[in-house]
Design an enzyme around this catalytic site. Structure first.
Site, PDB file in Angstrom:
ATOM      1  N   HIS A 132      -3.081   7.676   6.517  1.00 40.78           N
ATOM      2  CA  HIS A 132      -2.049   8.551   5.944  1.00 40.78           C
ATOM      3  C   HIS A 132      -2.663   9.851   5.422  1.00 40.78           C
ATOM      4  CE1 HIS A 132       1.837   6.538   5.927  1.00 40.78           C
ATOM      5  NE2 HIS A 132       1.312   5.410   5.498  1.00 40.78           N
ATOM      6  N   HIS A 159      -4.938   1.645   7.127  1.00 42.38           N
ATOM      7  CA  HIS A 159      -3.594   2.223   7.277  1.00 42.38           C
ATOM      8  C   HIS A 159      -3.389   3.345   6.246  1.00 42.38           C
ATOM      9  CE1 HIS A 159       0.993   1.550   7.697  1.00 42.38           C
ATOM     10  NE2 HIS A 159       0.873   2.364   6.671  1.00 42.38           N
ATOM     11  N   GLU A 160      -3.814   3.093   5.004  1.00 39.84           N
ATOM     12  CA  GLU A 160      -3.601   4.096   3.949  1.00 39.84           C
ATOM     13  C   GLU A 160      -4.507   5.309   4.129  1.00 39.84           C
ATOM     14  OE1 GLU A 160      -0.960   3.676   2.428  1.00 39.84           O
ATOM     15  OE2 GLU A 160      -0.738   1.560   2.881  1.00 39.84           O
ATOM     16  N   GLN A 169       2.889  10.126   0.921  1.00 40.95           N
ATOM     17  CA  GLN A 169       4.193   9.459   1.037  1.00 40.95           C
ATOM     18  C   GLN A 169       5.111   9.784  -0.140  1.00 40.95           C
ATOM     19  OE1 GLN A 169       2.290   5.418   2.006  1.00 40.95           O
ATOM     20  NE2 GLN A 169       4.217   5.355   3.132  1.00 40.95           N
ATOM     21  N   CYS A 205       5.493   0.198   7.225  1.00 40.43           N
ATOM     22  CA  CYS A 205       5.148   1.341   6.381  1.00 40.43           C
ATOM     23  C   CYS A 205       6.370   1.705   5.551  1.00 40.43           C
ATOM     24  CB  CYS A 205       4.744   2.521   7.269  1.00 40.43           C
ATOM     25  SG  CYS A 205       4.268   3.981   6.344  1.00 40.43           S
ATOM     26  N   LEU A 206       6.138   2.001   4.279  1.00 41.94           N
ATOM     27  CA  LEU A 206       7.271   2.335   3.410  1.00 41.94           C
ATOM     28  C   LEU A 206       7.947   3.634   3.842  1.00 41.94           C
ATOM     29  CD1 LEU A 206       5.833   1.324  -0.089  1.00 41.94           C
ATOM     30  CD2 LEU A 206       7.466   0.069   1.339  1.00 41.94           C
ATOM     31  N   GLY A 235       0.831  -1.204   0.000  1.00 43.23           N
ATOM     32  CA  GLY A 235       0.000   0.000   0.000  1.00 43.23           C
ATOM     33  C   GLY A 235       0.855   1.238   0.000  1.00 43.23           C
TER      34      GLY A 235
END
Ligand code: NI
Length: 172
Positions: free
Chosen positions: A140, A136-137, A50, A94-95, A45
């Site tokens: 963000h 989660h996304e 991000q 998380c990236l 994701g």
């Protein structure tokens, strides 16, 4: 085209993102770039902030079976319209917070509404990893990271590690 992923802490990861009005070519390029960036990372994701774009756009693909066809999903203005009382615990990463993982409890099933890349409204119920990932996304897009669910001490420890990682990367 791949885009650079911001690493926490970064003020752009703490912002509330603005909704998309209608789908433009620029947004379709953003969607393609986000999928490419996510697959390359690799991750399941990615949210627009991000990559430094403060708009309500997320990309996901939680198909994990080796050899199975993926399901690249891009959502514009995703909204969680219903959540189950039943919860699930996943070890999240998380990236924007590389190599740090922690268990987070979230609703197990969520119903989501979004606009697809053709500007059509979509609605679907997600369960398991898909449900965790979409929550989660969407977090963000409201400036919230998975570490915000952790105890302050653990969150500070991870943040310090990321500050160190950023200093090291800046030096290289
Ligand atoms: Ni993330």
């Amino acid at each position: 085209m791949k885009r650079p992923i911001l690493i926490h802490p970064d003020p752009r990861l703490k912002k509330v993102c603005v909704p998309v009005a209608d789908i433009s070519d620029e947004l379709r390029v953003l969607a393609d770039d986000m999928l490419e960036t996510m697959y390359d990372a690799p991750g399941i994701g990615l949210a627009a902030p991000q990559v430094g774009i403060l708009r309500r756009v997320i990309a996901m693909d939680c198909v994990s079976d080796e050899g199975a066809a993926g399901r690249p999903l891009v959502m514009f203005n995703p909204q969680i319209i219903a959540s189950s009382d039943e919860t699930n615990v996943y070890e999240e990463g998380c990236l924007s917070i590389p190599e740090q993982y922690a268990e987070v409890t979230r609703p197990k099933v969520v119903e989501v509404e979004w606009m697809d890349r053709d500007g059509k409204q979509q609605r679907e119920t997600f369960d398991g990893l898909w449900a965790t990932c979409v929550q989660h996304e969407v977090d963000h897009l409201d400036g919230k990271l998975f570490i915000d669910y952790l105890k302050p001490l653990k969150r500070q420890m991870i943040t310090r590690k990321m500050q160190k990682l950023k200093r090291e990367r800046a030096r290289d």
